[in-house]
Write a protein that holds these residues in place. Structure first.
Motif, PDB file in Angstrom:
ATOM      1  N   PRO A  71       0.718  -1.354   0.051  1.00 11.23           N
ATOM      2  CA  PRO A  71      -0.138   0.064   0.050  1.00 11.23           C
ATOM      3  C   PRO A  71       1.050   1.117   0.103  1.00 11.23           C
ATOM      4  O   PRO A  71       2.006   1.191   0.346  1.00 11.23           O
ATOM      5  CB  PRO A  71      -0.834  -0.035   1.479  1.00 11.23           C
ATOM      6  N   THR A  75      -2.214   4.857   3.257  1.00 13.44           N
ATOM      7  CA  THR A  75      -3.299   3.753   3.363  1.00 13.44           C
ATOM      8  C   THR A  75      -3.375   3.969   4.992  1.00 13.44           C
ATOM      9  O   THR A  75      -2.491   3.943   5.927  1.00 13.44           O
ATOM     10  CB  THR A  75      -2.601   2.506   3.119  1.00 13.44           C
ATOM     11  N   GLN A  79      -7.442  -0.214   6.416  1.00 10.02           N
ATOM     12  CA  GLN A  79      -7.352  -0.596   5.141  1.00 10.02           C
ATOM     13  C   GLN A  79      -6.160  -1.834   5.144  1.00 10.02           C
ATOM     14  O   GLN A  79      -6.138  -2.798   4.407  1.00 10.02           O
ATOM     15  CB  GLN A  79      -7.053   0.240   4.009  1.00 10.02           C
ATOM     16  N   VAL A  80      -4.745  -1.610   5.820  1.00  7.07           N
ATOM     17  CA  VAL A  80      -3.971  -2.483   5.906  1.00  7.07           C
ATOM     18  C   VAL A  80      -4.068  -3.493   6.569  1.00  7.07           C
ATOM     19  O   VAL A  80      -3.877  -4.734   6.249  1.00  7.07           O
ATOM     20  CB  VAL A  80      -2.739  -1.822   6.401  1.00  7.07           C
TER      21      VAL A  80
END
Length: 92
Positions: A71, A75, A79-80
Motif C-alpha cells: 500500500p 493507507t 485498510q492495511v
C-alpha cells in the motif's frame, strides 16, 4: 523480486534485502494487531522507505508483473488490516 508501491511504481529487490524487509513487515503486523496508529504509521513508512532505498526503481514504460503489492504511505490502519495475512504483507 518485484515490489510495487501503489500509486508510485515498481522496485526490483535483491534477495539479500528480504530479511530486513520481513523484519519491518513484522513490526507493521504487530502495530496493526495492537491497533497502535502511531506505531503503524511509523512502521509502514519505514517499510516503504526500505523498499525505496534498497530497491532499484523500474522504468515506468517497463511492463512487469509485481510479485508483491504494497500500500502507499497514506493507507489507513483499517485498510492495511484487510490486506494483512498471518504472514504480514511480505510472505516468508
Amino acid at each position: 523480486m518485484i515490489m510495487r508501491i501503489l500509486g508510485e511504481g515498481q522496485y526490483e529487490i535483491a534477495d539479500k534485502h528480504l530479511t530486513r524487509l520481513n523484519e519491518l513487515d513484522s513490526a507493521l503486523q504487530a502495530a496493526a494487531d495492537a491497533g497502535d496508529e502511531a506505531a503503524f504509521t511509523a512502521a509502514l513508512s519505514a517499510l516503504l522507505d526500505a523498499v525505496r532505498s534498497r530497491g532499484t526503481p523500474l522504468p515506468d514504460d517497463r511492463i512487469t508483473p509485481s510479485d508483491l503489492v504494497l500500500p502507499d504511505g497514506d493507507t489507513s490502519l483499517r485498510q492495511v488490516r484487510e490486506l494483512l495475512s498471518g504472514e504480514g504483507l511480505i510472505p516468508g
